[in-house]
Design a protein around this motif. Structure first.
Motif, PDB file in Angstrom:
ATOM      1  N   LEU A   1      45.673  48.548  42.748  1.00 27.51           N
ATOM      2  CA  LEU A   1      44.264  48.900  42.582  1.00 27.51           C
ATOM      3  C   LEU A   1      43.587  47.953  41.598  1.00 27.51           C
ATOM      4  O   LEU A   1      42.450  47.505  41.833  1.00 27.51           O
ATOM      5  CB  LEU A   1      44.157  50.351  42.109  1.00 27.51           C
ATOM      6  N   GLN A   2      44.260  47.644  40.493  1.00 23.46           N
ATOM      7  CA  GLN A   2      43.734  46.665  39.535  1.00 23.46           C
ATOM      8  C   GLN A   2      43.434  45.339  40.212  1.00 23.46           C
ATOM      9  O   GLN A   2      42.351  44.770  40.056  1.00 23.46           O
ATOM     10  CB  GLN A   2      44.746  46.411  38.425  1.00 23.46           C
ATOM     11  N   ASN A   3      44.414  44.842  40.945  1.00 22.74           N
ATOM     12  CA  ASN A   3      44.285  43.524  41.565  1.00 22.74           C
ATOM     13  C   ASN A   3      43.140  43.495  42.566  1.00 22.74           C
ATOM     14  O   ASN A   3      42.341  42.544  42.590  1.00 22.74           O
ATOM     15  CB  ASN A   3      45.602  43.152  42.243  1.00 22.74           C
ATOM     16  N   ALA A   4      43.017  44.540  43.388  1.00 25.15           N
ATOM     17  CA  ALA A   4      41.971  44.560  44.413  1.00 25.15           C
ATOM     18  C   ALA A   4      40.582  44.583  43.783  1.00 25.15           C
ATOM     19  O   ALA A   4      39.674  43.859  44.227  1.00 25.15           O
ATOM     20  CB  ALA A   4      42.165  45.760  45.325  1.00 25.15           C
ATOM     21  N   LEU A   5      40.387  45.402  42.754  1.00 27.06           N
ATOM     22  CA  LEU A   5      39.070  45.494  42.129  1.00 27.06           C
ATOM     23  C   LEU A   5      38.753  44.256  41.302  1.00 27.06           C
ATOM     24  O   LEU A   5      37.595  43.827  41.228  1.00 27.06           O
ATOM     25  CB  LEU A   5      38.998  46.748  41.255  1.00 27.06           C
ATOM     26  N   THR A   6      39.762  43.664  40.671  1.00 26.01           N
ATOM     27  CA  THR A   6      39.537  42.441  39.909  1.00 26.01           C
ATOM     28  C   THR A   6      39.150  41.287  40.820  1.00 26.01           C
ATOM     29  O   THR A   6      38.193  40.549  40.545  1.00 26.01           O
ATOM     30  CB  THR A   6      40.796  42.078  39.101  1.00 26.01           C
ATOM     31  N   LYS A   7      39.853  41.133  41.933  1.00 27.25           N
ATOM     32  CA  LYS A   7      39.547  40.054  42.869  1.00 27.25           C
ATOM     33  C   LYS A   7      38.187  40.239  43.522  1.00 27.25           C
ATOM     34  O   LYS A   7      37.571  39.259  43.966  1.00 27.25           O
ATOM     35  CB  LYS A   7      40.630  39.977  43.950  1.00 27.25           C
ATOM     36  N   LYS A   8      37.710  41.461  43.593  1.00 25.85           N
ATOM     37  CA  LYS A   8      36.400  41.704  44.182  1.00 25.85           C
ATOM     38  C   LYS A   8      35.304  41.050  43.346  1.00 25.85           C
ATOM     39  O   LYS A   8      34.299  40.573  43.884  1.00 25.85           O
ATOM     40  CB  LYS A   8      36.146  43.212  44.288  1.00 25.85           C
ATOM     41  N   ILE A   9      35.478  40.992  42.034  1.00 28.23           N
ATOM     42  CA  ILE A   9      34.485  40.391  41.145  1.00 28.23           C
ATOM     43  C   ILE A   9      34.803  38.936  40.863  1.00 28.23           C
ATOM     44  O   ILE A   9      33.919  38.082  40.880  1.00 28.23           O
ATOM     45  CB  ILE A   9      34.400  41.187  39.824  1.00 28.23           C
ATOM     46  N   ASN A  10      36.066  38.642  40.586  1.00 33.44           N
ATOM     47  CA  ASN A  10      36.475  37.276  40.264  1.00 33.44           C
ATOM     48  C   ASN A  10      37.786  36.986  40.988  1.00 33.44           C
ATOM     49  O   ASN A  10      38.849  37.457  40.575  1.00 33.44           O
ATOM     50  CB  ASN A  10      36.653  37.105  38.754  1.00 33.44           C
ATOM     51  N   PRO A  11      37.742  36.211  42.070  1.00 35.11           N
ATOM     52  CA  PRO A  11      38.939  35.992  42.893  1.00 35.11           C
ATOM     53  C   PRO A  11      40.087  35.297  42.172  1.00 35.11           C
ATOM     54  O   PRO A  11      41.232  35.385  42.623  1.00 35.11           O
ATOM     55  CB  PRO A  11      38.421  35.117  44.054  1.00 35.11           C
ATOM     56  N   ILE A  12      39.823  34.615  41.067  1.00 38.18           N
ATOM     57  CA  ILE A  12      40.891  33.863  40.404  1.00 38.18           C
ATOM     58  C   ILE A  12      41.311  34.521  39.088  1.00 38.18           C
ATOM     59  O   ILE A  12      42.095  33.948  38.345  1.00 38.18           O
ATOM     60  CB  ILE A  12      40.458  32.406  40.141  1.00 38.18           C
ATOM     61  N   ALA A  13      40.809  35.704  38.805  1.00 42.66           N
ATOM     62  CA  ALA A  13      41.086  36.349  37.511  1.00 42.66           C
ATOM     63  C   ALA A  13      42.200  37.379  37.651  1.00 42.66           C
ATOM     64  O   ALA A  13      42.460  37.914  38.731  1.00 42.66           O
ATOM     65  CB  ALA A  13      39.819  37.010  36.961  1.00 42.66           C
ATOM     66  N   THR A  14      42.870  37.632  36.540  1.00 46.75           N
ATOM     67  CA  THR A  14      43.844  38.715  36.475  1.00 46.75           C
ATOM     68  C   THR A  14      43.358  39.863  35.604  1.00 46.75           C
ATOM     69  O   THR A  14      43.996  40.905  35.538  1.00 46.75           O
ATOM     70  CB  THR A  14      45.181  38.192  35.904  1.00 46.75           C
ATOM     71  N   THR A  15      42.246  39.652  34.931  1.00 49.25           N
ATOM     72  CA  THR A  15      41.593  40.691  34.141  1.00 49.25           C
ATOM     73  C   THR A  15      40.114  40.352  34.059  1.00 49.25           C
ATOM     74  O   THR A  15      39.725  39.191  34.238  1.00 49.25           O
ATOM     75  CB  THR A  15      42.207  40.784  32.726  1.00 49.25           C
ATOM     76  N   LEU A  16      39.280  41.334  33.799  1.00 49.69           N
ATOM     77  CA  LEU A  16      37.843  41.126  33.772  1.00 49.69           C
ATOM     78  C   LEU A  16      37.324  41.178  32.339  1.00 49.69           C
ATOM     79  O   LEU A  16      37.726  42.038  31.554  1.00 49.69           O
ATOM     80  CB  LEU A  16      37.133  42.201  34.611  1.00 49.69           C
ATOM     81  N   VAL A  17      36.424  40.256  32.022  1.00 51.39           N
ATOM     82  CA  VAL A  17      35.760  40.244  30.723  1.00 51.39           C
ATOM     83  C   VAL A  17      34.604  41.246  30.770  1.00 51.39           C
ATOM     84  O   VAL A  17      34.237  41.733  31.836  1.00 51.39           O
ATOM     85  CB  VAL A  17      35.265  38.829  30.377  1.00 51.39           C
ATOM     86  N   PRO A  18      34.002  41.572  29.606  1.00 53.78           N
ATOM     87  CA  PRO A  18      32.965  42.603  29.589  1.00 53.78           C
ATOM     88  C   PRO A  18      31.838  42.399  30.587  1.00 53.78           C
ATOM     89  O   PRO A  18      31.401  43.349  31.242  1.00 53.78           O
ATOM     90  CB  PRO A  18      32.458  42.552  28.144  1.00 53.78           C
ATOM     91  N   GLY A  19      31.320  41.177  30.714  1.00 56.21           N
ATOM     92  CA  GLY A  19      30.244  40.940  31.663  1.00 56.21           C
ATOM     93  C   GLY A  19      30.659  41.217  33.099  1.00 56.21           C
ATOM     94  O   GLY A  19      29.887  41.769  33.898  1.00 56.21           O
ATOM     95  N   GLU A  20      31.880  40.864  33.458  1.00 53.44           N
ATOM     96  CA  GLU A  20      32.376  41.121  34.816  1.00 53.44           C
ATOM     97  C   GLU A  20      32.652  42.609  35.027  1.00 53.44           C
ATOM     98  O   GLU A  20      32.469  43.130  36.130  1.00 53.44           O
ATOM     99  CB  GLU A  20      33.636  40.294  35.049  1.00 53.44           C
ATOM    100  N   ARG A  21      33.084  43.292  33.965  1.00 56.81           N
ATOM    101  CA  ARG A  21      33.293  44.738  34.090  1.00 56.81           C
ATOM    102  C   ARG A  21      31.972  45.455  34.338  1.00 56.81           C
ATOM    103  O   ARG A  21      31.927  46.452  35.067  1.00 56.81           O
ATOM    104  CB  ARG A  21      33.975  45.290  32.838  1.00 56.81           C
ATOM    105  N   ASP A  22      30.900  44.949  33.753  1.00 57.78           N
ATOM    106  CA  ASP A  22      29.581  45.529  34.013  1.00 57.78           C
ATOM    107  C   ASP A  22      29.209  45.379  35.491  1.00 57.78           C
ATOM    108  O   ASP A  22      28.635  46.293  36.094  1.00 57.78           O
ATOM    109  CB  ASP A  22      28.521  44.866  33.144  1.00 57.78           C
TER     110      ASP A  22
END
Length: 382
Positions: free
Chosen positions: A190-211
């Protein structure tokens, strides 16, 4: 003789006359020989009155200014104290070290037995367990008892994502507290799917991407599309909704609410329409599960969805608590994954959800997942 000379040498007094206005001209006026008669009593009284008035105005102005300053300072201080602690406020929101978008965490405490629990904010059902250990289920071999039977040899751990209170009518009648659990081993997917939805190359989201992700999940259209795609693809593979009534109710009342929610979302589930025979048979099975009696308050109803989308319904009437063990019993199952997917969407997304506080809490729980590297959440759950 000397006296007369001394008198002649003395200067003559100067005749100072105070001009006095007459009708046509000023006429000098001989001053009085007594100084007291030269005082203007009215002028002195006027000056004294002006002085006292100005003094009162000055004092009242200082008093009012002091009160206003005190109230304003107290207000600003209360505002600052109510703000969350932010040690990196100087950093931009897109900086990975910025805490400007820190969300409220769920308060996790421990009960008398040492189990982690989360407060619900409801007096009837005050807490929910942070984790659930649910025996794995296998297909029943009894053709006259369709559903799933628990396998006592293995169990699956589930982690609480979010919870909230379900209310109905405009007066806010409380019905039940619902909590969304995801199998701990499936959180990484679930983490991976939602993270890739915002940033395809990220393994975690920064505050701006979490927004961005929070906004997408709370959006009625984008959020429902996101969860529908995830559930249809089997992400998360195993999840559950734990429903605990806060007032005495019955299975028929719960069934009616669930059926309306499923039918409202059935046309958007894809595949055959809601009127096809397979889906109709699945709905008949679902209704038959809830063809039972009453559900007292504080009793647990567990809705489980497995990796194939199969729905299993378990009920705990509390009879096993005296023996120190859970008394959950499987009361039925539905194989058509569209039923469980529509029921899940009833709480997770859409223009109208069964519990808005639950949806908000679930989204914030997702934010806690995606702010950590993929695969690290399961290792932190004990």
């Amino acid at each position: 003789m000397l006296r007369n000379v001394a008198l002649r040498r003395l200067p003559r007094p100067v005749d100072v006359r105070i001009p006095r206005r007459t009708f046509l001209s000023f006429r000098p006026e001989r001053p009085s020989s007594r100084p007291v008669e030269n005082l203007n009593i009215r002028e002195l009284a006027r000056r004294s009155e002006d002085y006292q008035r100005n003094r009162r105005i000055f004092l009242w102005s200082g008093t009012v200014a002091g009160i206003v300053s005190f109230v304003y300072t107290a207000y600003k201080l209360q505002q600052e104290l109510s703000k969350p602690v932010n040690l990196d406020s100087s950093l931009p929101s897109s900086d990975p070290l910025s805490n400007s978008n820190t969300v409220d965490r769920k308060v996790v405490v421990r009960d008398e037995e040492g189990h982690e629990i989360v407060e619900t904010g409801n007096s009837t059902v005050p807490t929910f367990p942070r984790t659930l250990s649910i025996p794995s289920a296998s297909t029943s071999t009894d053709p006259f008892a369709p559903g799933l039977s628990a396998d006592a040899t293995s169990a699956t751990d589930y982690t609480l994502v979010g919870l909230g209170l379900r209310t109905v009518t405009f007066v806010g009648i409380q019905v039940y507290v619902v909590g969304y659990y995801v199998a701990t081993a499936d959180i990484a997917a679930l983490q991976n799917a939602l993270t890739k939805k915002i940033n395809p190359i990220a393994t975690t989201l920064v505050p701006g991407e979490r927004d961005q992700l929070r906004t997408a999940l709370l959006d009625p259209v984008a959020g429902e599309q996101t969860w529908d795609d995830l559930l249809a693809s089997g992400i998360p593979a195993r999840s559950a909704f734990r429903v605990v009534p806060v007032r005495d109710t019955d299975f028929h009342h719960l069934r009616d609410g669930f059926v309306r929610a499923i039918q409202a979302r059935a046309p958007t589930l894809g595949g055959p329409g809601a009127d096809d025979e397979v889906f109709g048979e699945a709905m008949r099975q679902f209704r038959a599960i809830f063809n039972r009696g009453s559900v007292p308050k504080r009793k647990e109803l567990l809705l489980l969805r497995d990796e194939k989308g199969r729905l299993n319904v378990e009920y705990d009437d509390g009879a096993g608590k005296k023996k120190g063990k859970s008394a959950r019993q499987s009361i039925g199952a539905v194989d058509d994954e569209r039923v469980s997917r529509a029921l899940w969407l009833n709480w997770l997304a859409g223009k109208k959800v069964a519990s808005e506080p639950a949806r908000q809490s679930i989204v914030e729980g997702i934010m806690e997942f995606v702010e950590r590297p993929v695969g690290t959440v399961a290792a932190q759950v004990v």
